[in-house]
Structure formats: C-alpha cells, structure tokens
Design an enzyme around this catalytic site. Sequence first.
Site, mmCIF file in Angstrom:
data_model
loop_
_atom_site.group_PDB
_atom_site.id
_atom_site.type_symbol
_atom_site.label_atom_id
_atom_site.label_comp_id
_atom_site.label_asym_id
_atom_site.label_seq_id
_atom_site.Cartn_x
_atom_site.Cartn_y
_atom_site.Cartn_z
ATOM 1 N N ARG A 94 41.547 37.003 28.765
ATOM 2 C CA ARG A 94 42.744 36.301 28.345
ATOM 3 C C ARG A 94 43.930 37.250 28.278
ATOM 4 O O ARG A 94 45.067 36.847 28.474
ATOM 5 C CB ARG A 94 42.486 35.654 26.995
ATOM 6 C CG ARG A 94 43.611 34.819 26.506
ATOM 7 C CD ARG A 94 43.598 34.738 25.018
ATOM 8 N NE ARG A 94 42.631 33.786 24.514
ATOM 9 C CZ ARG A 94 42.256 33.772 23.228
ATOM 10 N NH1 ARG A 94 42.729 34.657 22.395
ATOM 11 N NH2 ARG A 94 41.386 32.889 22.820
ATOM 12 N N TYR A 95 43.661 38.503 27.926
ATOM 13 C CA TYR A 95 44.729 39.497 27.822
ATOM 14 C C TYR A 95 44.554 40.498 28.952
ATOM 15 O O TYR A 95 43.430 40.817 29.349
ATOM 16 C CB TYR A 95 44.635 40.248 26.496
ATOM 17 C CG TYR A 95 44.670 39.381 25.269
ATOM 18 C CD1 TYR A 95 45.871 38.820 24.831
ATOM 19 C CD2 TYR A 95 43.519 39.138 24.531
ATOM 20 C CE1 TYR A 95 45.912 38.041 23.686
ATOM 21 C CE2 TYR A 95 43.547 38.367 23.380
ATOM 22 C CZ TYR A 95 44.747 37.819 22.963
ATOM 23 O OH TYR A 95 44.784 37.060 21.830
ATOM 24 N N ARG A 98 42.179 43.858 28.338
ATOM 25 C CA ARG A 98 40.865 43.812 27.706
ATOM 26 C C ARG A 98 40.139 42.513 28.008
ATOM 27 O O ARG A 98 40.765 41.468 28.167
ATOM 28 C CB ARG A 98 40.972 44.017 26.195
ATOM 29 C CG ARG A 98 41.911 43.052 25.482
ATOM 30 C CD ARG A 98 42.521 43.776 24.272
ATOM 31 N NE ARG A 98 43.236 42.908 23.352
ATOM 32 C CZ ARG A 98 44.508 42.534 23.524
ATOM 33 N NH1 ARG A 98 45.176 42.880 24.601
ATOM 34 N NH2 ARG A 98 45.104 41.775 22.624
ATOM 35 N N CYS A 107 22.969 34.782 17.185
ATOM 36 C CA CYS A 107 23.474 35.588 16.065
ATOM 37 C C CYS A 107 22.345 35.736 15.049
ATOM 38 O O CYS A 107 21.454 34.897 14.976
ATOM 39 C CB CYS A 107 24.666 34.902 15.404
ATOM 40 S SG CYS A 107 26.128 34.887 16.448
ATOM 41 N N CYS A 111 27.102 31.344 10.732
ATOM 42 C CA CYS A 111 28.113 31.097 9.714
ATOM 43 C C CYS A 111 28.533 29.637 9.837
ATOM 44 O O CYS A 111 28.772 29.149 10.943
ATOM 45 C CB CYS A 111 29.311 32.002 9.951
ATOM 46 S SG CYS A 111 28.812 33.723 10.184
ATOM 47 N N CYS A 114 31.771 28.929 11.814
ATOM 48 C CA CYS A 114 31.920 29.671 13.076
ATOM 49 C C CYS A 114 32.875 28.982 14.051
ATOM 50 O O CYS A 114 32.783 27.793 14.299
ATOM 51 C CB CYS A 114 30.564 29.828 13.749
ATOM 52 S SG CYS A 114 30.681 30.650 15.348
ATOM 53 N N ARG A 116 32.908 29.565 17.185
ATOM 54 C CA ARG A 116 32.188 29.300 18.442
ATOM 55 C C ARG A 116 30.921 28.501 18.168
ATOM 56 O O ARG A 116 29.924 28.638 18.856
ATOM 57 C CB ARG A 116 31.804 30.625 19.115
ATOM 58 C CG ARG A 116 32.900 31.171 19.976
ATOM 59 C CD ARG A 116 32.387 32.224 20.955
ATOM 60 N NE ARG A 116 33.531 32.997 21.370
ATOM 61 C CZ ARG A 116 33.722 34.285 21.095
ATOM 62 N NH1 ARG A 116 32.793 34.983 20.459
ATOM 63 N NH2 ARG A 116 34.812 34.893 21.478
ATOM 64 N N ASP A 275 39.842 28.861 12.249
ATOM 65 C CA ASP A 275 40.137 28.110 13.469
ATOM 66 C C ASP A 275 39.820 26.618 13.293
ATOM 67 O O ASP A 275 39.156 26.227 12.340
ATOM 68 C CB ASP A 275 39.329 28.689 14.631
ATOM 69 C CG ASP A 275 39.863 30.051 15.054
ATOM 70 O OD1 ASP A 275 41.059 30.134 15.363
ATOM 71 O OD2 ASP A 275 39.078 31.021 15.051
ATOM 72 N N ASP A 312 44.665 32.447 16.006
ATOM 73 C CA ASP A 312 44.414 32.325 17.433
ATOM 74 C C ASP A 312 45.014 30.978 17.849
ATOM 75 O O ASP A 312 44.529 29.929 17.418
ATOM 76 C CB ASP A 312 42.898 32.341 17.672
ATOM 77 C CG ASP A 312 42.542 33.095 18.926
ATOM 78 O OD1 ASP A 312 43.236 32.881 19.943
ATOM 79 O OD2 ASP A 312 41.588 33.870 18.886
ATOM 80 N N LYS A 319 46.172 35.546 20.072
ATOM 81 C CA LYS A 319 46.315 35.736 18.624
ATOM 82 C C LYS A 319 47.707 36.262 18.312
ATOM 83 O O LYS A 319 48.209 37.125 19.010
ATOM 84 C CB LYS A 319 45.313 36.788 18.141
ATOM 85 C CG LYS A 319 43.866 36.370 18.224
ATOM 86 C CD LYS A 319 42.991 37.488 17.675
ATOM 87 C CE LYS A 319 41.536 37.273 18.007
ATOM 88 N NZ LYS A 319 41.260 37.326 19.459
HETATM 89 C C1 LIG Z 1 40.394 38.188 19.966
HETATM 90 C C2 LIG Z 1 40.243 38.404 21.390
HETATM 91 C C3 LIG Z 1 40.423 39.685 21.944
HETATM 92 C C4 LIG Z 1 40.759 40.886 21.106
HETATM 93 O O1 LIG Z 1 42.064 40.819 20.657
HETATM 94 P P1 LIG Z 1 42.688 42.043 19.832
HETATM 95 O O2 LIG Z 1 43.993 41.509 19.354
HETATM 96 O O3 LIG Z 1 42.810 43.200 20.772
HETATM 97 O O4 LIG Z 1 41.726 42.356 18.722
HETATM 98 C C5 LIG Z 1 40.295 39.821 23.298
HETATM 99 N N1 LIG Z 1 40.016 38.780 24.101
HETATM 100 C C6 LIG Z 1 39.838 37.531 23.597
HETATM 101 C C7 LIG Z 1 39.539 36.420 24.535
HETATM 102 C C8 LIG Z 1 39.948 37.307 22.229
HETATM 103 O O5 LIG Z 1 39.751 36.085 21.740
HETATM 104 S S1 SF4 Z 2 31.126 33.648 13.101
HETATM 105 FE FE1 SF4 Z 2 29.877 32.681 14.717
HETATM 106 S S2 SF4 Z 2 29.722 34.252 16.319
HETATM 107 FE FE2 SF4 Z 2 30.328 35.300 14.418
HETATM 108 S S3 SF4 Z 2 28.385 35.936 13.446
HETATM 109 FE FE3 SF4 Z 2 28.954 33.968 12.552
HETATM 110 S S4 SF4 Z 2 27.816 32.492 13.833
HETATM 111 FE FE4 SF4 Z 2 27.880 34.403 15.012
#
Ligand SMILES: *Cc1c(COP(=O)(O)O)cnc(C)c1O
Ligand code: SF4
Length: 365
Positions: A94-95, A98, A107, A111, A114, A116, A275, A312, A319
């Site tokens: 996305r960025y 990175r 996991c 959580c 979560c 995701r 989120d 986000d 973010k």
């Molecule tokens: C959160 C996230 C990152 C990391 O973002 P930072 O601001 O560098 O911590 C990188 N890629 C994705 C898709 C993310 O959701």
């Molecule tokens: S927030 Fe979601 S991805 Fe992160 S440790 Fe908890 S269950 Fe796993």
Amino acid sequence: MTTPRPEASLRTLDHLVEAGLVAPAEKPEIEKVLRRYALAITPAMAGIIAADDPQSGVQRQFVPSAQELVTAEGELDDPIGDEPFAPVKGIVHRYEDRVLLKLHHACPVYCRFCFRREQVGPGGAALNGGELDAALAYIAADPGIWEVILSGGDPLILPPARLRSVIERLCAIDHVGVIRIHSRVPVVSPERIDAELVAALRQAKPVYVVLHCNHPDELGPAARAALARLADAGLPLLSQSVLLRGINDDAQTLTRLFRRLVENRVKPYYLHHADLARGTGHFRTSIGEGQALMGQLRGKVSGLCQPTYVLDIPGGHGKVPIGPAYVEAAGPGAYALRDPAGGRHMYRECLPAEAGSGAMPLSSA
Ligand SMILES: *Cc1c(COP(=O)(O)O)cnc(C)c1O
Ligand code: SF4
C-alpha cells in the site's frame, strides 16, 4: 474451587465453560459467535484471566461475547482495505517503501476486536513454497521496497528454522534495509521466545519487533522476561496498542501501559483507533475521546511513553495521525500554539530572508 491452570490453549466452547469463562446459559449465543470467528486463549493469558477480576482488561480482549453478533451499519469485512493492494498472494503493498508479508493466518490468541477477524483463524492456508517464492520475487523485483513487515497471522508462532530461512532470504535482497515483525507472542505465549527463536531473529539486517499489547496486566513476569530476552539480543522493540472501550480508555490505564512498556525497553509506537471490523462496536470509542486521552498524557507523562494516535482510513487510504492539534496557522509566518495545559500562545517564525527579497542571506553576513 479453583480453576486449574490449563496446559493447552482454550479453543472450544467446552473449554470456556470448563474454565468458568462462559456460563452454561450463554452457550447457544457464544456458539453462534464461534461459528463466525476463531477462538484461542493461550495458557499464559488464561492464567492471568483466572487470577484476575472478570471485568478486567485482559479477559474481555479474549473471551467471546454475544455482543460480537451485533453489527452496525458502516462496519466492514476488510476495514483497512488490504484486498485491493494485494498484487500477489501474501503481499500487501500500500505504501511505496514497505510491504506486508503475510506468511499464514493463524494467531496464538484471537482478539475479539481483531481488524482482520474475517481473515485470521487456524484454518487459513499458509503460503506454500511456490507462493513464498513468488512473494519474495515480487519484493526482489521492486527496488523501492526498503522494509518488509511480517504480519498476519502472527509470524512468531512459526518454527524458528522456517522463520530464520524467510528472514535470511529477505536479507539477501540488496534493497531491503529493515525487517519488521508484528507479534503478540512475547506477551501471550512468552515461552516461545526461547534461545532458538531469538537466534533466528538476529541476522545480517536489523529486525524490529513490534509488540501488540493493550493492557498493563498483560505484562506479567513471564512476558517481561521474554521481552528482556529480545532486548538483550539487541532487537529494537516497539509496541502498538488498540484503544478499546472499557479496557484501556482511561488516562490512568494508558499511562500504566505505556510506562510498563518503556520499563521493559519497548517504545510505544502507535495507539490505533479501533477499526470498523464487524461485531466490534462495543469496543470502539469516539475519536474525540481518544484525542482527549492523548491530550491528558501530553505534558504529564514522559515523551518516551507517547505513541502516535492513528486511524487507518477505511478503503486502504493509509494510516494518519489523528491526535489533538497543538498548532493552527494564524496569518503569514504566524501560528497559534496550544500548550499541554490548554493555554494559547502566538509564535512568529524567524527565518533567514529568502534570496531575492533584498535582505542579505545569513551565510554571507
Ligand atoms: C500499517 C501498515 C504498514 C505499516 O505502516 P507504518 O506506518 O510504517 O507502521 C504497512 N503496510 C500496510 C498495508 C499497513 O496496513
Ligand atoms: S489483533 Fe488479530 S491479527 Fe493481531 S493477534 Fe489479535 S487476532 Fe491476531
């Protein structure tokens, strides 16, 4: 009667009932929750929960509740918009500089809030050999990728030998400068942070570990010892927390959390606004509440204990910091600044005169 400390993770409704965490009358509702969302509570977390007050900040993070069946309009399956940014399986790009590399979906705990939650779970397939090759080839082919973030699924539940091999292959890519691992393991399964795992993380390039931790009571003696093993090995440690209603949404709990992290050589990095994941409304605060909390910490608590409060943006827009604003433009070269106690102060910029404006540049004075 005392609840025996379980030796294995709690993974079924019966385990929860046996541990006294779900009343028999609640079974039908919780069964519906478990049909949708994964469950796991590690022995370390079950031990803290058993010793703790039921309303505490640890129990509610992991023990399912019928409130998860309530979904609000606006909640999303993919709240942070990973999907549109997945060029090959396992990568989210996305960025520019990175990528996320998701090796698997499991996991050690699940959580209840979560972000995701529709993707993670014990059933999700891990990347197979060919898929991992393709993900690494994608990274190798883009010289703009400087950082690879292992995320997930929790990377630190992998066997150390496999983790070592993935990190070695990432280190071998010239333009990859840094590897980052997002994990809950040092807190929820501290016994996994053994010499073999620590050795797997010490490699030719820096490996940063970002710990997910939301409440000071998560950091018991075993977790603190695990963090010390990582820090003693020279691995830089950061943390991310989620702002959660009824768990850590008060200045005292956040202060204790961030101080305890810093005392254990972990620098608080992000405080995430919760989120829009489905069925997590009971955990969400308003942005105004989050800003007020951050404002209460600023000035009173060490700067080392101040994470950036971020959101986000739904739809995959990235973010952004959403903390309280301390500066406001007030005309050319002038700003109104707010101090931590709320006082307002004018600030005038004093800059070297620009070339061509008639004044002498400072360097030749
Ligand atoms: C959160 C996230 C990152 C990391 O973002 P930072 O601001 O560098 O911590 C990188 N890629 C994705 C898709 C993310 O959701
Ligand atoms: S927030 Fe979601 S991805 Fe992160 S440790 Fe908890 S269950 Fe796993």
